[in-house]
Design a protein around this motif. Sequence first.
Motif, mmCIF file in Angstrom:
data_model
loop_
_atom_site.group_PDB
_atom_site.id
_atom_site.type_symbol
_atom_site.label_atom_id
_atom_site.label_comp_id
_atom_site.label_asym_id
_atom_site.label_seq_id
_atom_site.Cartn_x
_atom_site.Cartn_y
_atom_site.Cartn_z
ATOM 1 N N ILE A 138 20.832 86.014 25.317
ATOM 2 C CA ILE A 138 22.015 86.327 26.129
ATOM 3 C C ILE A 138 22.782 85.044 26.430
ATOM 4 O O ILE A 138 22.210 84.065 26.891
ATOM 5 C CB ILE A 138 21.623 86.993 27.463
ATOM 6 N N LYS A 139 24.084 85.065 26.152
ATOM 7 C CA LYS A 139 24.956 83.948 26.515
ATOM 8 C C LYS A 139 25.614 84.269 27.856
ATOM 9 O O LYS A 139 26.053 85.392 28.080
ATOM 10 C CB LYS A 139 25.997 83.695 25.431
ATOM 11 N N TYR A 140 25.701 83.263 28.706
ATOM 12 C CA TYR A 140 26.172 83.486 30.074
ATOM 13 C C TYR A 140 27.588 82.946 30.326
ATOM 14 O O TYR A 140 28.035 82.897 31.458
ATOM 15 C CB TYR A 140 25.189 82.876 31.070
ATOM 16 N N GLY A 141 28.298 82.570 29.284
ATOM 17 C CA GLY A 141 29.672 82.106 29.479
ATOM 18 C C GLY A 141 29.718 80.716 30.063
ATOM 19 O O GLY A 141 28.949 79.832 29.700
ATOM 20 N N GLY A 142 30.639 80.516 31.000
ATOM 21 C CA GLY A 142 30.836 79.202 31.600
ATOM 22 C C GLY A 142 32.262 78.725 31.390
ATOM 23 O O GLY A 142 33.026 79.304 30.609
ATOM 24 N N GLU A 143 32.635 77.675 32.103
ATOM 25 C CA GLU A 143 33.994 77.153 32.022
ATOM 26 C C GLU A 143 34.248 76.523 30.655
ATOM 27 O O GLU A 143 33.449 75.718 30.173
ATOM 28 C CB GLU A 143 34.237 76.133 33.128
ATOM 29 N N VAL A 144 35.358 76.893 30.045
ATOM 30 C CA VAL A 144 35.710 76.379 28.724
ATOM 31 C C VAL A 144 36.321 74.984 28.864
ATOM 32 O O VAL A 144 37.298 74.816 29.603
ATOM 33 C CB VAL A 144 36.714 77.312 28.018
ATOM 34 N N PRO A 145 35.780 73.971 28.192
ATOM 35 C CA PRO A 145 36.387 72.632 28.253
ATOM 36 C C PRO A 145 37.815 72.659 27.715
ATOM 37 O O PRO A 145 38.117 73.357 26.742
ATOM 38 C CB PRO A 145 35.467 71.792 27.339
ATOM 39 N N LYS A 146 38.684 71.892 28.345
ATOM 40 C CA LYS A 146 40.092 71.888 27.931
ATOM 41 C C LYS A 146 40.292 71.320 26.532
ATOM 42 O O LYS A 146 41.348 71.522 25.925
ATOM 43 C CB LYS A 146 40.927 71.109 28.946
ATOM 44 N N SER A 147 39.296 70.638 26.020
ATOM 45 C CA SER A 147 39.400 70.105 24.654
ATOM 46 C C SER A 147 39.510 71.230 23.619
ATOM 47 O O SER A 147 39.963 71.000 22.494
ATOM 48 C CB SER A 147 38.178 69.234 24.337
ATOM 49 N N TYR A 148 39.102 72.455 24.010
ATOM 50 C CA TYR A 148 39.214 73.600 23.101
ATOM 51 C C TYR A 148 40.587 74.259 23.169
ATOM 52 O O TYR A 148 40.916 75.083 22.322
ATOM 53 C CB TYR A 148 38.156 74.654 23.427
ATOM 54 N N TYR A 149 41.382 73.933 24.184
ATOM 55 C CA TYR A 149 42.666 74.615 24.361
ATOM 56 C C TYR A 149 43.569 74.354 23.158
ATOM 57 O O TYR A 149 43.642 73.234 22.642
ATOM 58 C CB TYR A 149 43.384 74.127 25.621
ATOM 59 N N MET A 150 44.256 75.395 22.708
ATOM 60 C CA MET A 150 45.222 75.258 21.630
ATOM 61 C C MET A 150 46.518 74.711 22.212
ATOM 62 O O MET A 150 46.971 75.161 23.257
ATOM 63 C CB MET A 150 45.475 76.608 20.955
ATOM 64 N N HIS A 151 47.120 73.746 21.524
ATOM 65 C CA HIS A 151 48.349 73.136 22.015
ATOM 66 C C HIS A 151 49.560 73.756 21.333
ATOM 67 O O HIS A 151 49.459 74.394 20.282
ATOM 68 C CB HIS A 151 48.322 71.627 21.769
#
Length: 315
Positions: free
Chosen positions: A229-242
Amino acid sequence: MPKTDDYFFLRWLRAQKFDLKKSEDMLRKHLEFRKQQDLDNIFTWQPSEVIQLYDSGGMCGYDYEGCPVWFDIIGKLDPKGLLLSASKQELIRKRIKVCELLLQECELQSQKLGRKTETSIIVFDMEGLNLKHLWKPAVEVYQQFFAILEANYPETMKNLIVIRAPKLFPVAFNLVKSFMSEETRKKMVILGGNWKQELQKFISPDQLPMEFGGTMTDPNGNPKCLSKIKYGGEVPKSYYMHNQMAVCIRWGRHRFWSFPESQERRTTADVIRFDNTYSLMHTKKVSYTVEVLLPDKATQENIQSLKATSPSPAQ
């Protein structure tokens, strides 16, 4: 394609109360959906890294009758982070893959147990649900998921069990319940403060992670069964698409387009422009989003056939 035995056809008949014409129409639409989504090859498709790491959920254990159990961890999701890092279409496709995975597991259980297993249980863990989860694009993912579930996976859900629901849950549920059939809503079970004991009425303790009141752990003793089971979590901004485009604004019959910083930006084929011609004397404050959908497989095939049949340009 799922195994097309009598049980398969009975699903569609039961969904339409044995109305043959409606059942046939529903099944035909599903077959077209399978083609558009290329579902026969969906297990070879992998979502992007950010979804694999930060989207939540996982299949873990079976109920007393051998039906597979999926845990959907809602409260710990970072919906805005995910939707700034991946498309809504990709998130929905990942959930379609989950439906196909559960169907496959039901078939494996049928072979293992020597009796037909047709349904699954989904446990929704709502601990941590707050206003960020009610962000419109995030709600739309679950609205579309339930619409797809109703139209393409009828009679496959045994129970939808909600645990650790906060006071905000009724608001969230009201946003998606119109996309669920009456029969699906009847299968919902909302457990109260003693949810760990109540959950064991559906699932044996040895099939429940310790995190959810059972005795199951990972081989290393982790009570959350992180290997399943994966529990999610805050996505690092380095993954954000620009340089993301924003969405079409619908205002009555009219459609307007806009962007956060500039009034015009070129895509590969179009210029999208916000037009305020008919409202020059009035200021307004609007919020907006834009969604660019990738072509499905059927559309790609049509484009390729058009290219193949189009005449060559004059020399």
